[in-house]
Structure formats: structure tokens, C-alpha cells
Design a protein around this motif. Structure first.
Motif, mmCIF file in Angstrom:
data_model
loop_
_atom_site.group_PDB
_atom_site.id
_atom_site.type_symbol
_atom_site.label_atom_id
_atom_site.label_comp_id
_atom_site.label_asym_id
_atom_site.label_seq_id
_atom_site.Cartn_x
_atom_site.Cartn_y
_atom_site.Cartn_z
ATOM 1 N N LEU A 17 0.892 -1.284 0.029
ATOM 2 C CA LEU A 17 -0.044 0.114 0.022
ATOM 3 C C LEU A 17 0.805 1.285 -0.115
ATOM 4 O O LEU A 17 0.384 2.445 -0.683
ATOM 5 C CB LEU A 17 -0.957 0.018 1.224
ATOM 6 C CG LEU A 17 -2.212 -0.902 1.147
ATOM 7 C CD1 LEU A 17 -3.031 -0.945 2.375
ATOM 8 C CD2 LEU A 17 -2.953 -0.481 0.059
ATOM 9 N N HIS A 18 1.998 1.171 0.500
ATOM 10 C CA HIS A 18 2.797 2.242 0.662
ATOM 11 C C HIS A 18 3.226 3.060 -0.570
ATOM 12 O O HIS A 18 3.221 4.132 -0.851
ATOM 13 C CB HIS A 18 4.213 2.002 1.625
ATOM 14 C CG HIS A 18 5.036 0.996 0.644
ATOM 15 N ND1 HIS A 18 4.489 -0.154 0.804
ATOM 16 C CD2 HIS A 18 6.040 1.073 0.084
ATOM 17 C CE1 HIS A 18 5.377 -0.903 0.237
ATOM 18 N NE2 HIS A 18 6.634 -0.101 -0.191
ATOM 19 N N MET A 46 0.147 4.936 -1.878
ATOM 20 C CA MET A 46 0.221 6.027 -0.698
ATOM 21 C C MET A 46 1.049 7.210 -1.016
ATOM 22 O O MET A 46 0.648 8.464 -1.191
ATOM 23 C CB MET A 46 0.613 5.748 0.702
ATOM 24 C CG MET A 46 -0.513 4.834 1.168
ATOM 25 S SD MET A 46 -2.200 5.459 1.029
ATOM 26 C CE MET A 46 -3.166 4.025 1.769
ATOM 27 N N ARG A 102 -0.099 10.107 -3.587
ATOM 28 C CA ARG A 102 -1.136 10.982 -3.211
ATOM 29 C C ARG A 102 -1.513 12.324 -4.094
ATOM 30 O O ARG A 102 -2.559 12.687 -4.400
ATOM 31 C CB ARG A 102 -1.116 11.313 -1.583
ATOM 32 C CG ARG A 102 -2.369 12.125 -1.140
ATOM 33 C CD ARG A 102 -1.792 12.626 -0.022
ATOM 34 N NE ARG A 102 -3.198 13.184 0.750
ATOM 35 C CZ ARG A 102 -3.261 13.855 2.039
ATOM 36 N NH1 ARG A 102 -2.022 14.059 2.618
ATOM 37 N NH2 ARG A 102 -4.540 14.377 2.418
ATOM 38 N N ASP A 124 -4.822 13.631 -6.117
ATOM 39 C CA ASP A 124 -5.591 14.385 -6.001
ATOM 40 C C ASP A 124 -5.918 15.512 -6.987
ATOM 41 O O ASP A 124 -6.588 15.950 -7.279
ATOM 42 C CB ASP A 124 -4.794 15.397 -4.711
ATOM 43 C CG ASP A 124 -5.289 14.720 -3.540
ATOM 44 O OD1 ASP A 124 -5.962 13.666 -3.316
ATOM 45 O OD2 ASP A 124 -4.637 14.913 -2.303
ATOM 46 N N ARG A 133 -8.322 14.476 -12.920
ATOM 47 C CA ARG A 133 -9.610 14.752 -13.149
ATOM 48 C C ARG A 133 -10.319 13.438 -13.051
ATOM 49 O O ARG A 133 -11.590 13.062 -12.862
ATOM 50 C CB ARG A 133 -10.037 15.516 -14.376
ATOM 51 C CG ARG A 133 -9.886 17.031 -14.027
ATOM 52 C CD ARG A 133 -9.815 17.902 -15.534
ATOM 53 N NE ARG A 133 -10.861 17.817 -16.278
ATOM 54 C CZ ARG A 133 -12.140 18.729 -15.937
ATOM 55 N NH1 ARG A 133 -11.839 19.759 -15.128
ATOM 56 N NH2 ARG A 133 -13.210 18.514 -16.866
ATOM 57 N N VAL A 143 -9.485 -0.091 -3.940
ATOM 58 C CA VAL A 143 -8.657 0.630 -2.824
ATOM 59 C C VAL A 143 -8.412 2.362 -3.260
ATOM 60 O O VAL A 143 -8.617 3.174 -2.389
ATOM 61 C CB VAL A 143 -7.043 0.213 -2.638
ATOM 62 C CG1 VAL A 143 -6.157 0.831 -1.792
ATOM 63 C CG2 VAL A 143 -7.376 -1.306 -2.145
ATOM 64 N N GLY A 203 -10.400 3.718 -5.171
ATOM 65 C CA GLY A 203 -11.827 4.353 -4.902
ATOM 66 C C GLY A 203 -12.180 4.836 -3.527
ATOM 67 O O GLY A 203 -13.091 5.709 -3.435
ATOM 68 N N GLY A 204 -11.464 4.074 -2.563
ATOM 69 C CA GLY A 204 -11.956 4.700 -1.265
ATOM 70 C C GLY A 204 -10.984 5.826 -0.907
ATOM 71 O O GLY A 204 -11.182 6.412 0.106
ATOM 72 N N LEU A 205 -10.114 6.083 -1.866
ATOM 73 C CA LEU A 205 -9.047 7.316 -1.456
ATOM 74 C C LEU A 205 -9.691 8.665 -2.080
ATOM 75 O O LEU A 205 -9.373 9.727 -1.692
ATOM 76 C CB LEU A 205 -7.721 6.984 -2.010
ATOM 77 C CG LEU A 205 -7.233 5.714 -1.286
ATOM 78 C CD1 LEU A 205 -5.681 5.524 -1.756
ATOM 79 C CD2 LEU A 205 -6.998 6.040 0.389
ATOM 80 N N VAL A 206 -10.405 8.504 -3.106
ATOM 81 C CA VAL A 206 -10.855 9.852 -4.112
ATOM 82 C C VAL A 206 -12.106 9.621 -4.222
ATOM 83 O O VAL A 206 -12.723 8.727 -4.440
ATOM 84 C CB VAL A 206 -9.872 9.885 -5.335
ATOM 85 C CG1 VAL A 206 -8.451 9.986 -5.079
ATOM 86 C CG2 VAL A 206 -10.020 8.864 -6.305
ATOM 87 N N ASP A 207 -12.823 10.898 -4.720
ATOM 88 C CA ASP A 207 -14.283 10.863 -5.088
ATOM 89 C C ASP A 207 -14.535 11.120 -6.711
ATOM 90 O O ASP A 207 -15.608 11.826 -7.062
ATOM 91 C CB ASP A 207 -14.903 11.920 -4.192
ATOM 92 C CG ASP A 207 -14.649 13.367 -4.249
ATOM 93 O OD1 ASP A 207 -13.334 13.570 -4.888
ATOM 94 O OD2 ASP A 207 -15.178 14.241 -4.050
ATOM 95 N N LYS A 208 -13.462 11.158 -7.349
ATOM 96 C CA LYS A 208 -13.431 11.369 -8.822
ATOM 97 C C LYS A 208 -13.742 10.317 -9.832
ATOM 98 O O LYS A 208 -13.745 9.094 -9.295
ATOM 99 C CB LYS A 208 -12.368 12.249 -9.360
ATOM 100 C CG LYS A 208 -11.135 11.330 -8.918
ATOM 101 C CD LYS A 208 -9.821 12.381 -8.947
ATOM 102 C CE LYS A 208 -9.809 13.470 -7.915
ATOM 103 N NZ LYS A 208 -8.506 14.432 -7.935
#
Lengths: 244, 244, 244, 244, 244, 244, 244, 244
Positions: free
Chosen positions: A155-156, A159, A162, A166, A169, A184, A186-191
């Protein structure tokens, strides 16, 4: 030509040779041809940016070459997917670049890159499909960033991306085997996320069906899923979303 | 009894009533019975701790009750999997606890709990199978910790279990849908992981086959995989590993 | 480096150059990098013993050679799975042994062998996968015993391995076709069993899916199942269990 | 609270009670908790607009009611998918509207509707899933238009929706049986299309798998595909794209 | 040798050197070896007539040659299935006949042919598997008749075999594609029928699965079905039934 | 009646009323009817012992009753498979025995039992199908022995049936889950074995497909395999082989 | 010859040498042969026009040549499907034309073309199968029109074929990938449509199964579906319908 | 209204208010609406005879009633497939006949029956689907003959239908289980055959997939295949062919 026919009818009306009723009836019976010529124009608009793409799989080399040259002549741009070294060798178009792993031939492409599409791959074996997606979206005019080998078992590594996550788009996530990376991410961003399963794996990977099904069953709602190994489709969709 | 027979043959040899040739022939023809009595003893040893388990699915209630009572009489312990409220109601054994979601009936179980087995579930819908695994391993004598609802779409929840992850000897991971949790957990620890796919999901979850196949294709090497919804099997294996 | 950054913030606090509020905010925004450096250490610990393994399938020979040499340089140990004669020929590392049937290249490996892992194969055609499991577990530091060709159609062959069955801590059972051997072995011992289905068979063997499904449905509870032909995974799991 | 802990450490450094080395070590060991609190904030942002959604399938009515009320209390908004008449009856939240065909319960939702999402269904039997998509996207804040029963066997019906096709930013196409509608729509427009296969059909429709596979194989490049009957997911994705 | 051990124990009893208790314990611990030697004899009896058969698929040529010669030496008989021209060329056993279509090598075989086995094939493409069945049963000692190309699309051809149908004790029916022939034959006779599906066909023949499933679903009760392309198994079963 | 017609033609020839040419033409055009009446006789012979069997599944109760009574009237024997309590209640034939687990209704059956058919079941859940096979073969006139619950996880139980294994002419082996029992039995005896997979199991048992495929892939050559849960078919085949 | 036998019996009756009873019995036992000679004539009629077709797949070149020449000699017409360049080279029949993409060899064929069969293909990759259908129907005597590359992603191309659609008596539609074209064509005309799925596509096209299933699930009622890539079958059916 | 628009443009041309160029451009942009109104007329023609058919499955009773009445009002004819007793009870249309097994409601239908369609069923359980086909084709105006229970296990029954086989223009063959009947019928006649697989069977019948695949693989070329249990589709196609 249909245009001619309609003009003829209109002229007949103008000159009083045809009544409005007669003219109406004749026009009424032309819908398909009507549609046909309309669609040519409309069609060009619709597919704006994609017309110069050629799918080479299952076509004979000489046919690919002929179509490719004709496409290139029109717009000085060209993208051939599932191409081969042999096609590239015979193509004889300057600036034609061949990506051997992704089996893409690229000539020019949209110069102005807009927006931002991030392409992630889970493993190194998924890179050819990821590259196919990236080259496609770039060809169509999207700005591209690629980060490869960020699978869920470490995972690192993910990470560490990031900032890229962010600033994008749209995000394309390419993964084979268990196909877990899109969930995974999809759990970190909302785009919008586009998941591309690959045929990497063996046994119960079922040539990519397992990754495909896993992505369709993601516990993150709203992930867009592509056919197995369909990097080209992902690039097209990403570009369309990027242009919304 | 076979023991008697062999002793009789040996006595006949000792007393000179039987020649060695005759005795040999008679012994030679006893292999299966021989195995049989050997296996009875051995068998008890082998299955030490598991003999009091009864699988109720597809059996008639009255049969389950009869077998359950007989099993209970021998050891004052009992575990019935895939049981029902009706069985629990008719069982009439004091201390019999029924877990409705997991459909388990538990009576007593090993008192001394040893080692440490951690049971994780991805979603709340996976809890019945996780509970089946936990109750089973506990019944057999393993110390159990459970942490539920730590799916991959919210990694921070999983990260909050770090101490538990570090202190367990074996980890059971129960997940449905895309079945991605075992891979993520497997990237965080280096101990044996047992993955249990559940039938939670719809469409391409294919009643758990997708989660199963995803787990078998994990990019983390060496994850032990169970049949769909087989919490009981996971509890048994975890206990066996915990006891190594 | 993150460590540097945190120390700098702490120094600023210590020296009064930064308020606690400011310092807190800056630390709060470092979670990923934070995790990242934590994971690096942790990660090394986690994968302790496995980092020198390389999966060659689907990678170009020159890439495999490059990664392999880099891995070897770090630890003087190396295991390449799904390798080829060509890779072995180009590798040019002394002591590199190639197992052609199993397609493994082994260089050194853990010298101290601990515990005991027994590897059984049902047929002679299953030996390459069994060997892959055995070489892997041995490379990681497990003591290995192998007994091949003990399929269920001739039980006496299996019965002849009783001492081996009794002395092992973990047993790997490799079988194709109907995949029945793990169930029979599981009826004889009470230790962890790892079942590896192989793609041996034809017609309804469905390239190993039948053996896989049979093993997942074993009437013996708690058998750990691997993906088809995944001898490497079985070796990893066996070693992890052996080390518990 | 983690914040407290970090502030305590920082204070100890400020006051000289802790050396930088000690403080660093303590902070270093907090990465997960660190991530954890970071993620809480971030998470809220990520899922902005979706936190009030509850998937009721496979949960007990009393649990659904409890979670639903807690969610509602936080934001006065609520969406329950795969709900039932019974849940609606027990919910006792004013303004809760139940869509029986789509099995959705809706309370309020985002008031300001932005952009434009068009939802098409091929047949009348596909309407419940189409409605699920439309209600979801609307709940999240997208402006919605729906046109139902425009399947490919009667192209003129689809042609009649031309204005709607042209004015939408994103199009959701819901179809069962042979799943052909997304391809035809995709040939008419150049905007993002989200295809949702439904389980409508019988025999070789394979409960929606055929429509799903057909959509994944569309001759139109770049169609986003959802799991079978996953109207909710389509609504989420359409909203995300609509908000890009 | 086990026999030696048991005799030694018995001698010790006879001579008074061992007590009955001691002797019993030692014998009790020999069950497996006991079984082992018992099984050797029994095994030979069981497989009487089949021990000289060798399955060559997936074995290296040199291994096949070595095993084949060793088998041949014992009994002067030999049957190699799924063999190759190369094996035949290297075998150097006089009288070894190679059937290229069926990929069988035959040396001698049982001279006395008993009973009567009829082998039918539906099409000409099914002949290699039919021949494999016929050669196998003949090798084991069954009298064989073969009639090929009597598929259901031309019933008159089948009707012309009436005498053969009536005089056979067992009938093997080999068919690919829709696998309908066994049902039609089964409607004409009341003797055991063995159906062998072949992988002949394309598309939905699914490499023989369709013919297999059709045969298992025959409207004629009691048809024995073999794995796809398993002519050898059919020959074995036919011979066993023929010998009942 | 055809017989009448042919006799009439022959009489016309005999009496000189018809020329040979005319008579030939008329006979030539009767082949089907010819076959038809031939088949009636022949058919009765063919299905000797089976005509009184009725498959009740998917038929309306009143239809089953009507056919059953008509069948019973002819021979005073009757076997109804996949029957129900309701059918039994409405049948009103004396001596009709209902086997609820196997869903069979039996009236009389062949009195003289010949030969010897052994029916084994792996688990207790497989007994209904085993019983269906046993009742069928017995009804047709075979002598039956049944031994249940001798699965491979406890080999000693199977070993205890050695005498039965040795004395049977045909053996039916009924097993669900991994379907391993036929292979183990096949390693112990050299007589025809009929394997019946059952739908017992869950998850990857795929409603019996896994057991079916495992049996078709048995490492013991020549096992006859039936459709899933087809105890009736196994009984028919066993009887046919028993009567060879 | 059967005719002789029957005439002999009739003569014996006529001459009084045989009684009616004896004659009847002898005739009664001839049903199959009876059928046989009846079927020969009938058969020729039935297959009138198709007997000169040869399926070359899986047959040895020399066998194909031999059969082909024999077929050609009879009627001076010949059609070989799934042929090869090698067969064409060795055939040595004048006028034999080889279609490399469709792998057909054609010699002559029915000269008078009747009726009208329209063959459409969705993509250019589907042309070989479309051509196979067209050549077959033409060979059998149907007048053929072909229009290729009119897939659903560009409806205007299909609309341009309106006159062809209107004038055909039967329409063959060949399509791979999502197989949507038959539904769209079926919405435009009310004549018999024959849909041929092709194996064109990848991933979830499942080698044509998806197109096949989509066509079987068409929302247009009454589309005739063929096996995957079965252009020959479509040509036969179209001709049969064209001749009704 | 489009008509109005076109007339307005024509009037403007007539009156000289619009130039031909302007008029042309405006007409050119109306293709869809153009098509739309054209298609309404055309559509009616296309579906001539089928518009009064309603598929009730998955629709609410009240909706079915409403649509049915509206359809009936237009033409005094009506066919509802997959209907129920409840619908029939609520319909309140005189002459509405309900076929409970086939779940069809029929009102009137085409009075003049033309041509000849023969419907065969293999077993009695296949009759509901056969009846659905027969009622549909009859409703549309085809003359129908039905012969049931002529499966391949008793060929003499099929042979008895020879006259019917010879006189039909199209033959529908309905069969479940192994689906062999179409092949046998196809060997007897040279007219179009429509095969309908049914879901009758169990185990490997896979709910009709096996019969479907068998029919698609028929050794008789050119059989038209329908979806599983699709009697309605078969009736439509038979009628279309009958009307060619």
C-alpha cells in the motif's frame, strides 16, 4: 445524390411544378437516404477526434497499411491499436512511433493537451494495457500522468502517489489477477475511476474474467468497468469524461 | 474383536498349536480389520477436538437431535453448524447457545484457550461467516479476537487494527463482493492468512465465485483459501495452524 | 527524507521557532509519507525471506536478468519461478541451478533448514508443481521431504508413507484430475494440509478447475487450497505455517 | 484522540521534557492512527454527498432502521437502496418516499440540481433499474431527464429523443436481454455513456450476464459498464462525471 | 520385507523370546505395511490385464521408452495411449504397431478374445477415439466389432447394423457435436451402452462438453458416460462388463 | 392394424387378385408402419422389466395417477420416481410403498432377485439417491446390498466392507462434495463401477457438477458415470450389467 | 437386395409354396432393411442439392481429395468448407475456386439462381463468415446480394441498404462482438432473419458465445440463430427458406 | 408536428419566402423527426400481424390488463404470452381462452389459416412450449398440426408421423434433455426446421443450455435455433417462413 433529389423537389415547388402535397409525400418517403447524408456530417462531428483510429487485429497487413495511409492523409494523425512490428515496418509514414509492448503505432495526435488523466497499473505486467490507455487518451488530447506498479500488496507505494491522485480529473486503474486496486483507489478519491481488468494471472484468473468480475463487484459505488485488456476503450472514455 | 483374534493366533504359535506358516497366512489375511482397529484409535487421536461437530444441513431435525445428544453424552461438548432455531428448540441440552446469523449451536467447547487467531470481516454482511469461523476455532481451543467491517474501501479502518494484526498467530479474513481484503492484509503481515469468500454480492459476484477466484489469484503469495461461506473450515484450519 | 522533516519540525518546536499549533498542522498533513517510511521498514520485515523471489512469466528475458542480478546482489540468494532455459543461460550467476520441469532457477537459499514440510504428489505428471513447492519452502528455510506418485487408485502406496505423514508439521498435497488425494490424506492426519490442484487431465478436468473445486469441497474440514498449479504459493504458506 | 497525543508530545518537546529523539520515535509509531484521523476528514470530503446512502439487502429490518435514523439525523437526507415496504413502514421519517419497483426510499436529497444526466431504458421491464439510477443521481445533486422504452427493435422511438441526447452531459443506458441499446446510442453521440445491464430476459440471458458481456464488447469504444442491475452505481458515476 | 518381519515376530513367540503382549503390539503397529504387502498381491489381481498400459501424454519420450520397455519385459504385452510417432520410432520392440489417428502403440495383447463388444462412431472424425476404445478392449481380451459413420442424420445407416446391435453384449457409442447417437441406439437395444463424447465440433460444442452433457441427459435410462475423448476408459469398462 | 394389412396383401397375392408388382409396391410403402408394429413387439422386449417405470417430475398429479394405474393394470408392478406424498396418497394401489427421502413409489417389482449389486454412499446425505438406485435395481430383479456412509475421510469404514466389495458383480458408488469415493473403490476392485454424483455440497460443489467432473476424471480407468442425482439411471445400468 | 427378397416371398405365396403365415413372419423381420432401401431413395431426394458438400476440418488432406473427387465425378459440382490452400493445390479440378478468407473451395454450383437472399455483415472482420454463407446459398441455387460493414455503431450505413432490405426474401445477418445487428435489422423488416454470431471480439466476447446469446435474446421475436461462425449452416437454411 | 414543419418550409419555397438553399438546409437538419414519422407507418406494416402480442412476464397485473384492452380495442385480436390465471380472470374480454400449461391467453386471431406448420414435441413435458409455438403461429394465420411425444428413444413413434412430415412447409421441433430430436427429424426431411430447446431435465441439462447447444451443433446443416423455452419466437419464425 439525395441532396440533388431534395433540391429538385424544392425547385419543382418553387417553380409551381409540384404542389406542396406532392412535394411533401416525396420528401416523406426519403427518410433513410435523408438520414444517410445527414449522418455523414453529424457522424464526423460525433466521432470528432477518434476517426483516425484503426484496430489492426485480425486484418491482413496490406489492408491495414492501405486504410492507415488513407486515414493519415485526411488529418496527418493516426493511431493503430493491436498493431505489429511488421505493420510498422511497412507503413512508411514519418514520425510513426511503435510501442512494442502495447502494440500501438502513433503518428502525431492532438497537440494541445487538456485536463488531466492519471493512469495507474497494479503490476509491471499490466503496463502494456496501461500504456495503451495512456497513449490513446493523449492522442485524443488529454494531458496524461502514469504511475505503474502500485498494487495493493504494498500500500505504501500507492500512498506515495497522493498528489497525483488529488490533481487528476479522471483516474484509469489497470489491474489483473484479483483486480483489487480500483476498490482501494476508489476509497481514497471521489472522482470518476475507470477500471481495466487485464488477462494477467493464471488458473482461476480465467484470462481476466476474475479481475473483471471483481471490479464490477467493487464495494466502492460507481466504478466504470471496461472489457478485459481494453486499454484503448479506457483511454477513449477517460478523454470523453475529461472533456465534459 | 480383531485384537482377540491376533492374540489367539499368537497363543496358538506360542503353544505350538500353529506353525509359523499357518499363523502368517492368517495374519496376512486380516489387513483391513487390522487397519480398522488401528484406525479407530488413531482416528480418535487424529480428530482430537473435532469429533463433537455436527453438520446439520440437509439432515432431518430428529436425526440431528439424536446424533447431537449422542455426541454430547461422550464429551459434554458439542458444535452444530448450519443449524436452525427449530433444532435449538428441540435439543434440550443445557448451556446450548444458538447464534442465529451464523446458524451455530454451541455447547461448552474447549475451556483452555491457547495462541491467538484474529478474525476480520470486510463488511457487516460477512459477519455471520466470520462468526462461524470464530466460534469454531474458539470451540476447538484457540483464543479469538474479532474485528468486523474493515473493508478496503476505507483503509483507515483496517489501519486501526494494527496491534491486532501484529499480535495474532493466524489471521482469518472473510470477504464477499470483490474479495480484495485478504490481499491488502497480506501486504501488511507475514503470518498465515486464511481467506474465506462469502456469497455476499449480486450479478457478477456469481454467488461468491468471484471473491473465491480473486482470493486464489491474490498478488500476495501463500494465502490459504476456503470454499465459499465455509467459516467452519476456516476455524478448523486456523486452530490447526495455531496449534502447530 | 520524512524523518528529517519531522525532526526539523520537532527542533523548531524545541527551539520555540514554531508554535504547537503550527507544528501539529504540519505533522497532520504528512500521513501518507509517514505511512510510507513506516511501511518501508515494516515491509522489509514482513517480506523477510521472500524478497529475492522473481516471477518471470510474461517478462522479457533482459528485464528478468536485470532484476535478478539486482536482487542477487543484495542478498546472494535468488529464486526465479516460471523461468526458462534461456534465462538460466543468460543469468551468469554461479551456483544457479535450473529445474527444467518446474521451471525454477535457484541460487543458494536459506542454509539453516527448520521444522518439517512433507510434499506429496498424486501422479508423476504432478511432480513439476510439487517440486516447485518443495524448492520454494526449502529456499525459505523449511526442511523438506518429498514423496511422489501416491495417488488414491493405489492406497497401499500412500499407506507406505505413514512415518513421513506422522513426522511432518505441514503437508502439501499436489494432485490433478479428480483431486481426491487431499481428502484421503486429511482423513489420516490432524495437521495443516495445503492442497494444490494441477492442470493435469483433459476434458472435464477443465484445466484444473475440477481438481480445485473438489479440494474446496473436501469432506475433511479445514484444508487450505491454492490456485491451480501454484506450487510457489503452497511453498510460501507451508513455510509460514512451519515457522508459526 | 490522536490529536491530543501529538499535541502532548509537541508540548513535551516545547517544554524540554522530551528529547527530539524520543518525540520522533513516538510520532513514528503513530502512522496508522495518524492516517486514521487524517482519513476521517478526508473521507468525509471524498464521499461528500454519498454518506447518507444505505444498502438494505441482506440486513435485518431493525438494523436498517437504526442506521437509517442515525444517518438521517446527521444531514436530514437519506437514500436507502434495495429497501422494502416493511422498512418504509417502520422508518417513521417524514417525507420518506418509497419507490416500490426500484425498492428505494428517498428522504430529501440535494436541492440544487446541476448539469444534466439522461437516463434511457430499452424496455418497460428495465424501468425499475433506470429509476434507481435516476433517483440516485438526483439525490446527489444532478439534474435528471428520463426516457423509457426506446429499445433497438423500434429505432424511431430512439430517434425521437434526439434533443435529449444532444443536451445531456452524461447518458445512462439501461437494457436487458441482448443489451444492444448502448451501442446504438454510442453511435449517435460523443459524450460519456454508462451502460447498465439488467437481469431481464430468460434462458441464455443468463440473468443479465449476456447483456453485461454484450455491453463490454460494444463496437463503440469507451462505454462505461456497471454490474448487473446496478442502477445505484450508475447514478453515482453519472453524478461524478456530471460534476467533473 | 514385511513378510520377514512378521515371521520374525512369530518365531520369537514360538521360541518364547517374545511375550504375546509384545508381539501383539509390534504387529498392531504394522497395519500400513501389512496392508501394503497385501495390496501388492491383491493389486496385481485387481488390475489383471491392465498393468501393461502406459499413458504417454505429458511424459518425456525417454521416460515413456524406459517404462514401456520395463512393462513389456514383464509380460511381453504393451499398450501405450496418447503416444506419438517419435515414441514408436524410438521404442524398438518388435511387433509394436502404431495407430497414428488414435495415437496408440500396441504390442501383442490378450490372444484369446471372448464375448462381444460393438463399437459405433457417429461420424468419420470420431473414428480415432472409437479405434482407441476398440484396440483397448481387444488388447484386454474382448472380441470386437466396429461400425463407423452411422450418425443420426441418416438413420438408415444405423438400421443397417441391426444384426451387430443384436449380437453384441456391450455397445460403445462414440459421438461428438450434439452427441445424439447413444439415445437412438439406446432406444433400439436393452444391453449396456457406453457413451463416449468427443471434442469434434466447434462453437457451442464447447470442446465436447455439449456432447457429454447431452449423453448424461439421455432420455434412455442407464447409459454409462465417459470423459471427453476417453476411448481408453470406454474400452476398459466394456471389457469389464463383457467379463461379468 | 398393420398385420392385417400385410396379411390382406398376401391373401390377395395368394388368391391371384394382386400381381406381385402391385403387392410389392404396397408393401414397400409401409416401411414405417412396418417398423412401427415391429418395434412395438421388439420394444416390449427391449424394455423388458422397465416399462412400468414412471418419471413424475413436472407432471400434474392427476396425469401421474392415470398413467400409473394404466401401467399397473398391465403387469401388477409399478415404480414411480421423483414422486410425492400427494401422489402416494391419491394412488390407491394396495402395497404401494413410498420412500419419502428418495421420492419413490414402489409396487411389487420382480420377485426373483438375481446376481449381486452393491450400493455404497459416501455420506449420509447421499442416501436418498443411493436408495433410489437400490430400489430401482431391486425392482428390475437384481439382488441388492447397501452400505452407507463410507466416505474417503475415514478409510477404515470402507475397508470394513471388503467382503461386500469382493462378492458384488457390479458396484454403484454414490457421492457428493468432492466425489472421490469411486476412485478409491476403483483402486480396490476390478469389476464394473457406476459412479453417481449428488448435488450435496455448497459453493464450488456447483450443485453436483464438481463431483460429476471429478468422477469423469478419475485416475481409475473405466468408471461409468451418471448424471447428477440420477440414482434411477444407475439402478437401470447396474441391472443391465448384472444381467449380461 | 431387399426388393428381391420381398418379391421372392411374394412369388412363393403366389405359387402356393409359402403359407400366408410364413410369408408374414418373414416380412415382419425385415423392417430395418425395408426402411433402409426406402430411405436410400428418400434420402437422395431429401439432400438434393447438398450432397456435394464436404467439411474438410479435421480430415487428412489425402482423404479430402479422394472424397472430393468422388463427389465431383457424380455431379460436376463441389463445395468444400473449412478447406485450405494445400487442399486447393492438390485437388486438380478445373474451375475450382478457393476463397482464402472463408476457406471455401467452390466448383460450379447450381446455375439457375432463384429468389433472393441478402447477406449483411456488421464489421469487416465478419466478412469471411458472411462470404461462406453467401457462397453456400449461391451454390445451392439462391440469388445472393451482400452488403458488408453495416454495424450498429453507424446506423446510417445500414439505412443506406433499405432497398436491399425490402427486396430480399430472407436476410442473413453476420455479427461478432455484442451481436446487436440482427435486432436492429429485425426492427426494420418482417421477413425471416438468420443470425450468425462470429468469434470476432476478445475478453468477454467469449469466442462468440456473447454474440450468440445476445442473438438468442433478441427483443425482436423469431430470429433464427446459428452456431458460432456457422456461415455454411446459414447458407443452407436461407436456401431452404428461399425455396419454400 | 414534423409534417407541419415540412409543409411550412415548402410553402415558404412556393411563395418565394425561402430560397432553395435555405429550405434544403432546414430539411437536412430534420432527419430524425423525418425518420420518426416515416417509421410509424412503416413500422405498422413491418409488424403486421404481431402488434397485438403482449409479453406479461415481470409486468404488474393491472398494467397487463390495461395494455391488453388497448391492444384488443384496435384489432379485436389479442395474444398474451407468459400470462397467468389471475390475468385471465381480470381481463374480462369475451372469447379470451387461457392455456394454463403454456400460460397463453388467446382472443380470436387470424381467421384464414394458410400454408402448413408442423409442431413436434419430444416428450410430454415439452408440450407447454410446443403449444405456445402452435398457438402463436395459428394466431398469426398459419395452419397448424401438432404431434407430441415422439422422442428419439422410440423411433417408431416418429416414423408414424411420416405423412405429416412430408406435407408440412415448416417444422418446429421442441425438445429438452439431450435435444436430439431436431437432428433426427432433419435427417428425414429437407424443409426448414426450427428447433426449440426446453428447460426440461436436471443436473447437466443446465436448465436447457445443453439441449440448446446440442441443437446448435446438429450434424444436420441449417437448423434454426431459438432461445430456451421460446415457443413464441418459434411460432413467429415459422409463420414468417410459411408466408415467404
Amino acid at each position: 445524390m439525395n441532396e440533388k433529389e431534395i433540391r429538385k423537389i424544392l425547385k419543382a415547388v418553387e417553380s409551381g411544378k409540384a404542389s406542396i402535397n406532392d412535394a411533401f409525400k416525396r420528401i416523406k418517403h426519403l427518410p433513410y437516404e435523408n438520414l444517410s447524408f445527414a449522418r455523414v456530417d453529424h457522424h464526423r462531428h460525433i466521432r470528432q477526434g477518434i476517426p483516425e483510429v484503426l484496430f489492426a487485429e485480425g486484418k491482413r497487413v496490406e489492408d491495414v497499411i492501405a486504410i492507415a495511409r488513407s486515414l493519415y492523409k485526411r488529418s496527418r494523425k493516426l493511431l493503430i491499436t493491436k498493431a505489429s512490428q511488421e505493420i510498422h515496418g511497412s507503413l512508411k509514414i514519418r514520425n510513426a512511433v511503435f510501442f512494442p509492448a502495447s502494440r500501438i503505432i502513433l503518428v502525431n495526435g492532438e497537440k494541445k493537451k487538456k485536463g488531466s488523466v492519471l493512469v495507474l497499473s497494479a503490476g509491471t505486467s499490466d503496463i502494456p494495457i496501461a500504456e495503451e490507455a495512456a497513449v490513446t487518451a493523449s492522442f485524443l488530447g488529454s494531458r496524461i500522468e502514469t504511475v505503474y506498479d502500485v498494487g495493493v500488496a504494498g500500500l505504501h507505494r500507492l500512498m506515495g502517489t497522493r498528489t497525483s491522485l488529488d490533481s487528476a480529473r479522471v483516474i484509469i486503474v489497470v489491474a489483473g489477477m484479483e483486480g483489487a486496486l480500483p476498490s482501494v483507489v476508489g476509497g481514497l478519491v471521489d472522482k470518476p475511476i475507470i477500471a481495466v481488468p487485464t488477462s494477467i494471472g493464471y488458473g482461476t484468473s480465467l484470462k481476466g474474467l476474475t479481475a473483471l468480475f471483481a471490479m464490477l463487484n467493487s464495494c466502492v459505488p460507481g466504478i466504470a468497468v471496461m472489457n478485459i485488456d481494453n486499454g484503448f476503450g479506457a483511454g477513449c472514455l477517460a478523454h470523453k469524461i475529461n472533456m465534459v
